[in-house]
Design an enzyme around this catalytic site. Structure first.
Site, PDB file in Angstrom:
ATOM      1  N   SER A 159       0.834  -1.200   0.000  1.00  0.00           N
ATOM      2  CA  SER A 159       0.000   0.000   0.000  1.00  0.00           C
ATOM      3  C   SER A 159       0.872   1.254   0.000  1.00  0.00           C
ATOM      4  O   SER A 159       1.712   1.417  -0.871  1.00  0.00           O
ATOM      5  CB  SER A 159      -0.967  -0.038   1.186  1.00  0.00           C
ATOM      6  OG  SER A 159      -1.999   0.908   1.034  1.00  0.00           O
TER       7      SER A 159
ATOM      8  N   ASP B 151      -5.626  -3.632  -2.516  1.00  0.00           N
ATOM      9  CA  ASP B 151      -4.658  -3.301  -1.471  1.00  0.00           C
ATOM     10  C   ASP B 151      -4.132  -4.561  -0.779  1.00  0.00           C
ATOM     11  O   ASP B 151      -4.899  -5.437  -0.382  1.00  0.00           O
ATOM     12  CB  ASP B 151      -5.345  -2.392  -0.442  1.00  0.00           C
ATOM     13  CG  ASP B 151      -4.360  -1.736   0.497  1.00  0.00           C
ATOM     14  OD1 ASP B 151      -3.605  -2.456   1.172  1.00  0.00           O
ATOM     15  OD2 ASP B 151      -4.355  -0.491   0.571  1.00  0.00           O
TER      16      ASP B 151
END
Length: 718
Positions: free
Chosen positions: A54, A200
């Site tokens: 991320s 993610d």
């Protein structure tokens, strides 16, 4: 002496361990990673490989591509993160046909329509702006597809949304891999890579220590900036419970990774306090927290410091100078087109074969393509082929397209007059032919009800010219005033059909000219018969020029908008009365920080003819002489000017809140209540406004001459 020096510093150059950096995800908290990198650079601790999840992949991937911590810090300081996480390209790059819709009471994103099924996107944000920002950070390594061959070998971690498994990305487009690693499920659109739908990586592996160890790490420096679990007192809603469950699942995975650390490894835990995953306005605080956490372990980190000459030589190999030029390209082609016409896209972009291109120029071209509203994502690559260097523009057409549905509403209520309420639905079918034919159907019910349909047909593959047959049938009600008193209600019903011939001026606007066949009925429904009853043919010729460079339609910070229209009824087309009507509207906006100034002028004239009441010019109401009732003044000539000041008081991505005041002046001549003129009218307003989920909204108070005062609430457009 050389041996003693190296022994003091730790290992001999030949024997020093490979050091890998594992960076966790955490949104805005991830700026702490930059603070850690700054301290590692100060202490001359080498970084031989990186894996990130991320925001950890954003910082880590940029560093791996050759960007220095100083350059990263400058990027964070100058970036408008609300704009980065917005789905809309700069409004100046949006097609004029889509800008028209901004001035209707439509809200929310377009929904796809397939048969009787309504389709929604896989995320609120497509990520086009995010990916563009990442490309800017990593452009110096844009040609590297094997991430092991970056200046610092790198891996990005994402999650396969179908299986929940962690996916380690090690080759391809670096910007796209980083974008996949940070695609928050439900908020950002997933990224498809090698047939897998990726989001993610935080839910699968938020602190990829195992990935770094496999890549190169004999010694691991792990930085965990994950959000800590909530305390019981903070678990006070369903959303809080869901968030807590996600945090706990992520914490279990992180705890397993941390448990794998050995005695030579280093764990850094920045204390980020109230900096949340969405606190992008507090990223400088996060950087400072990362620095403090790294310095607290300086004694441990110094075990791996290199002598200054050796560290400088290493960093010279790892840092890549930014070269704005990506070289000259010999040809351009598009990939991913199924229904879209490549010729139309070629006209949208400014880059041409033979041009030298930069990341900035290509980013602008990609925004223009995305601004057409046809694509989920737009990317590029440059490849060498037999015919030279080719710019390949990669587009992904919307899964929800090519047919779209939007809804809207408008509400206006003010103290001196009536309330107005309308609901609106709009259906748009695109790319009916390879020339880009569109069909639109709109219907509105309420104070002003209508049905409108138009077929937009480009005449060439490049879309320079078009024809647009249309049909409109609607009715509306408005008050009739004598002075400050509302004495009647006037009903107007119109059926209109026409054929516009037009041309587009790039993304700026369009010009339309054509005949309009009109039939109008109008009469007073209640109150005094102050206006005549009509049942007439009002056909004629019209032109309409629309140009718009405002950055926002209602709370513009910069740019201008021009609307110029004219109509001439004609007896040769069957009109019962010959008259002319001209109208001009212009607005310019400038901003200085949070301070916004908007200047507007408006004028309407009958060119000395006798304008019928149903085509009259109207003034009165919020921002059109705010101290008076909506449409209180009706006449054959009108002039108006205003100066508006706004200050932004809040902002969340595309949505902002403002406080402001306006100063307004205007007059109407040849009124239908018998007066020759209103004389000069002055008004002022104080208000708060917001760009909300249901469109623009204002709450304010207006002041007019002679003690006139009114309180108003607006949602949408009236």
């Amino acid at each position: 002496m050389g041996f003693i020096s190296c022994a003091v510093l730790g290992q001999t150059p030949a024997a020093r361990p490979k050091i890998g950096l594992a960076l966790s995800g955490g949104g805005a908290r991830g700026a702490a990673h930059l603070g850690v990198l700054k301290v590692l650079e100060e202490l001359r601790v080498p970084v031989d490989c990186i894996a990130g999840t991320s925001m950890g992949s954003v910082i880590g991937g940029s560093f791996a591509a050759g960007t220095t911590p100083k350059e990263l810090e400058q990027f964070i300081a100058r970036t408008d993160w609300n704009a980065v996480f917005s789905d809309r390209p700069p409004r100046g790059e949006i097609a004029p046909r889509l800008k028209h819709d901004d001035y209707k009471s439509l809200f929310g994103p377009e929904l796809g329509v397939r048969g009787l099924t309504i389709l929604t996107g896989k995320g609120f944000v497509s990520g086009v702006s995010i990916e563009s920002a990442i490309r800017g950070l990593t452009q110096q390594s844009a040609g590297v597809e094997d991430f092991s061959k970056l200046p610092v070998p790198f891996r990005a971690v994402a999650t396969d949304i179908e299986t929940g498994a962690a996916v380690v990305l090690e080759r391809g487009s670096l910007a796209r891999a980083i974008r996949a690693s940070m695609a928050i499920p439900g908020a950002m659109r997933p990224v498809e890579i090698d047939g897998r739908l990726l989001v993610d990586g935080a839910s699968a592996n938020n602190l990829p220590i195992d990935v770094v160890r496999k890549l190169c790490g004999e010694v691991i420096i792990a930085v965990d900036i994950g959000t800590p679990p909530r305390e019981r007192k903070d678990i006070n809603s369903g959303f809080a419970i869901l968030g807590q469950l996600a945090n706990l699942r992520g914490k279990e995975a992180i705890d397993r990774q941390i448990a794998s650390l050995g005695p030579r490894d280093v764990l850094i835990l920045p204390q980020l306090g109230g900096v949340s995953v969405s606190s992008f306005d507090r990223m400088q605080e996060a950087i400072a927290s990362g620095e403090a956490a790294a310095r607290s372990q300086a004694d441990v980190l110094r075990r791996y410091s290199l002598p200054e000459p050796q560290y400088a030589a290493l960093r010279e190999q790892q840092v890549r100078a930014r070269n704005n030029s990506l070289g000259r390209i010999d040809q351009i082609r598009f990939e991913g087109l199924a229904r879209t016409n490549a010729a139309v896209l070629a006209r949208v972009i400014e880059t041409q074969p033979g041009d030298e291109v930069t990341e900035e120029s290509l980013a602008q071209d990609l925004r223009r393509i995305y601004g057409r509203g046809d694509f989920e994502s737009v990317d590029y690559r440059i490849e060498q082929g037999p015919a030279g260097r080719a710019l390949v523009i990669l587009v992904e057409e919307k899964e929800t397209g090519p047919n779209y549905l939007r809804f809207g509403m408008s509400l206006a209520t003010e103290q001196k007059g009536d309330s107005y309420f309308n609901v609106l639905a709009s259906y748009r079918a695109t790319w009916l032919t390879q020339y880009g034919t569109e069909w639109k159907l709109e219907t509105q019910f309420g104070q002003s009800s209508y049905v409108f349909t138009e077929l937009y047909q480009p005449l060439t593959r490049y879309g320079y010219f078009f024809v647009a047959p249309y049909f409109f049938d609607g009715q509306s009600y408005r008050g009739v005033f004598s002075g400050d008193d509302r004495i009647a209600e006037y009903w107007v019903r119109e059926a209109r059909s026409g054929l516009d011939v037009g041309t587009n001026f790039g993304q700026w606007g369009e010009l339309r000219v054509g005949p309009a066949w009109r039939h109008v009925k109008a009469n007073v429904q209640t109150g005094s018969a102050a206006l005549p009853e009509v049942d007439t043919n009002a056909s004629g010729l019209r032109f309409h020029l629309f140009g718009d460079r405002l950055d926002q339609p209602w709370f513009a910070r910069h740019g201008e908008r021009l609307v110029l229209s004219g109509f001439r009824s004609s007896s040769t087309m069957g009109a019962d009365q010959q008259y002319s009507r001209g109208e001009l509207s212009f607005m310019h906006a400038e901003s200085f920080g949070k301070h916004i100034f908007q200047a507007s002028v408006y004028g309407g004239t009958d060119f000395g003819t006798s304008l019928p009441a149903y085509d009259s010019f109207l003034l009165g109401g919020p921002f059109r002489l705010s101290g008076y009732a909506i449409n209180q003044f009706s006449g054959q000539e009108a002039a108006f000017a205003s100066l508006r000041y706004l200050q932004q008081i809040a902002r969340i991505i595309d949505y902002g809140a403002y406080a402001g005041v306006s100063l307004e002046g205007g007059r109407v001549n040849q009124l239908y209540d018998g007066r020759a003129s209103t004389g000069n009218l002055w008004s002022a307003s104080a208000f708060i406004g917001a760009q909300s989920l249901v469109g623009p909204a204002w709450l304010g108070v207006g002041f007019g001459s002679g003690g006139n005062r009114t309180l108003y609430l607006l949602i949408g457009v009236i």
